[in-house]
Design a protein around this motif. Structure first.
Motif, PDB file in Angstrom:
ATOM      1  N   THR A  30       0.849  -1.186   0.000  1.00 15.62           N
ATOM      2  CA  THR A  30       0.000   0.000   0.000  1.00 15.62           C
ATOM      3  C   THR A  30       0.887   1.239   0.000  1.00 15.62           C
ATOM      4  O   THR A  30       2.107   1.145   0.162  1.00 15.62           O
ATOM      5  CB  THR A  30      -0.934   0.027   1.227  1.00 15.62           C
ATOM      6  N   LEU A  31       0.249   2.401  -0.143  1.00 19.47           N
ATOM      7  CA  LEU A  31       0.967   3.672  -0.111  1.00 19.47           C
ATOM      8  C   LEU A  31       0.748   4.359   1.229  1.00 19.47           C
ATOM      9  O   LEU A  31      -0.339   4.271   1.807  1.00 19.47           O
ATOM     10  CB  LEU A  31       0.455   4.600  -1.214  1.00 19.47           C
ATOM     11  N   SER A  32       1.762   5.068   1.701  1.00 21.43           N
ATOM     12  CA  SER A  32       1.588   5.887   2.896  1.00 21.43           C
ATOM     13  C   SER A  32       0.708   7.077   2.532  1.00 21.43           C
ATOM     14  O   SER A  32       0.539   7.419   1.355  1.00 21.43           O
ATOM     15  CB  SER A  32       2.934   6.371   3.420  1.00 21.43           C
ATOM     16  N   HIS A  33       0.147   7.729   3.532  1.00 20.92           N
ATOM     17  CA  HIS A  33      -0.710   8.889   3.279  1.00 20.92           C
ATOM     18  C   HIS A  33       0.070  10.008   2.590  1.00 20.92           C
ATOM     19  O   HIS A  33      -0.442  10.677   1.693  1.00 20.92           O
ATOM     20  CB  HIS A  33      -1.336   9.392   4.574  1.00 20.92           C
ATOM     21  N   VAL A  47       2.743   5.764 -10.121  1.00 18.47           N
ATOM     22  CA  VAL A  47       2.903   5.347  -8.727  1.00 18.47           C
ATOM     23  C   VAL A  47       2.262   3.974  -8.532  1.00 18.47           C
ATOM     24  O   VAL A  47       2.835   3.098  -7.875  1.00 18.47           O
ATOM     25  CB  VAL A  47       2.324   6.399  -7.760  1.00 18.47           C
ATOM     26  N   GLN A  48       1.078   3.758  -9.118  1.00 20.45           N
ATOM     27  CA  GLN A  48       0.447   2.440  -9.025  1.00 20.45           C
ATOM     28  C   GLN A  48       1.305   1.380  -9.700  1.00 20.45           C
ATOM     29  O   GLN A  48       1.410   0.249  -9.225  1.00 20.45           O
ATOM     30  CB  GLN A  48      -0.954   2.459  -9.631  1.00 20.45           C
ATOM     31  N   GLN A  50       4.475   1.369  -9.723  1.00 20.36           N
ATOM     32  CA  GLN A  50       5.550   1.074  -8.777  1.00 20.36           C
ATOM     33  C   GLN A  50       5.070   0.174  -7.645  1.00 20.36           C
ATOM     34  O   GLN A  50       5.814  -0.688  -7.182  1.00 20.36           O
ATOM     35  CB  GLN A  50       6.162   2.367  -8.232  1.00 20.36           C
ATOM     36  N   VAL A  51       3.831   0.343  -7.214  1.00 21.47           N
ATOM     37  CA  VAL A  51       3.255  -0.568  -6.219  1.00 21.47           C
ATOM     38  C   VAL A  51       3.214  -1.978  -6.791  1.00 21.47           C
ATOM     39  O   VAL A  51       3.624  -2.950  -6.145  1.00 21.47           O
ATOM     40  CB  VAL A  51       1.838  -0.101  -5.794  1.00 21.47           C
ATOM     41  N   ASP A  52       2.748  -2.093  -8.030  1.00 19.68           N
ATOM     42  CA  ASP A  52       2.689  -3.400  -8.696  1.00 19.68           C
ATOM     43  C   ASP A  52       4.086  -3.981  -8.908  1.00 19.68           C
ATOM     44  O   ASP A  52       4.299  -5.179  -8.745  1.00 19.68           O
ATOM     45  CB  ASP A  52       1.960  -3.288 -10.042  1.00 19.68           C
ATOM     46  N   ARG A  53       5.035  -3.122  -9.258  1.00 22.85           N
ATOM     47  CA  ARG A  53       6.410  -3.575  -9.483  1.00 22.85           C
ATOM     48  C   ARG A  53       7.026  -4.107  -8.190  1.00 22.85           C
ATOM     49  O   ARG A  53       7.662  -5.156  -8.189  1.00 22.85           O
ATOM     50  CB  ARG A  53       7.236  -2.415 -10.040  1.00 22.85           C
ATOM     51  N   LEU A  54       6.847  -3.384  -7.085  1.00 25.65           N
ATOM     52  CA  LEU A  54       7.376  -3.838  -5.800  1.00 25.65           C
ATOM     53  C   LEU A  54       6.758  -5.177  -5.419  1.00 25.65           C
ATOM     54  O   LEU A  54       7.471  -6.098  -4.991  1.00 25.65           O
ATOM     55  CB  LEU A  54       7.116  -2.792  -4.713  1.00 25.65           C
ATOM     56  N   THR A  55       5.459  -5.302  -5.588  1.00 22.15           N
ATOM     57  CA  THR A  55       4.780  -6.567  -5.284  1.00 22.15           C
ATOM     58  C   THR A  55       5.371  -7.698  -6.117  1.00 22.15           C
ATOM     59  O   THR A  55       5.683  -8.771  -5.594  1.00 22.15           O
ATOM     60  CB  THR A  55       3.266  -6.440  -5.563  1.00 22.15           C
TER      61      THR A  55
END
Length: 163
Positions: A30-33, A47-48, A50-55
Motif C-alpha cells: 500500500t501507499l503511505s498517506h 505510482v500504481q 511502482q506498487v505493482d512492481r514492488l509486489t
C-alpha cells in the motif's frame, strides 16, 4: 500396464499434497498517506505501477525461497523518487527534458513480515542515490527498482531487521 495405472492416482495425490503444503508468501503493498498526496504530482498511474512492481519483485524473489512459505508480508511504500521526470511531471513542467533531466532517486519501504508460525518482524528499508554521479541507468525508476531488489534479497535470506 495395470500396475502403473494403480500408481497414477497415488502420484497425483502426493503431488497435490506437496503443492498445498508449500503456499508462497502473500505480499500486500500500500501507499503511505504522504505518498498518496504526492502521487498526483508524480502521476497516479506511474505510482500504481511502482506498487505493482514492488509486489512482483518481492513475490518473484520469494517464490524460490521456502523459508517464507505461508508468510504474510504487508509493505507500505513511504517514499518514492524517480531518476528521470515522470510523464506527469513533464506535462506539468514542459521545460523538463525527459532524457537529460535526472535526479537522485530511490524508495523507502516499511512493513511487517508475519511468518507462518505467527511471529512478526517489523521491517524498514530505504535506498536512495547519494550523489548525481551515482545515478546509473536510463530508466525513470532505476533506483527504486534497485531498492526493491535489495529488500527482496534481504527478505529471501531471512534478514528482517533491515532498518
Amino acid at each position: 500396464m495395470r500396475k502403473l495405472a494403480f500408481f497414477a492416482p497415488l502420484a497425483a495425490a502426493v503431488a497435490f499434497a506437496g503443492v498445498a503444503a508449500a503456499q508462497p508468501a502473500s505480499v500486500n503493498v500500500t501507499l503511505s498517506h504522504a505518498l498518496e498526496r504526492e502521487a498526483e504530482s508524480l502521476g497516479e498511474r506511474e505510482v500504481q505501477d511502482q506498487v505493482d512492481r514492488l509486489t512482483w519483485v518481492i513475490q518473484s524473489r520469494l517464490a524460490d525461497t521456502a523459508a517464507l512459505d505461508g508468510a504474510r508480508i504487508e509493505l507500505v511504500l513511504t517514499d518514492l523518487k524517480p531518476n528521470r521526470p515522470t510523464m506527469e511531471q513533464i506535462a506539468r513542467r514542459p521545460g523538463l527534458d525527459p532524457i537529460r533531466s535526472r535526479s537522485i532517486g530511490g524508495a523507502a519501504i516499511e512493513g511487517t513480515v508475519i511468518l507462518a508460525d505467527g511471529t512478526s518482524h517489523e521491517i524498514s528499508y530505504d535506498w536512495f542515490s547519494t550523489h548525481l554521479a551515482d545515478v546509473r541507468g536510463h530508466g525513470t525508476w532505476t533506483d527504486a527498482d534497485r531498492a526493491y531488489a535489495r529488500l527482496a534479497r534481504n527478505l529471501a535470506t531471512g534478514r528482517y531487521d533491515v532498518r
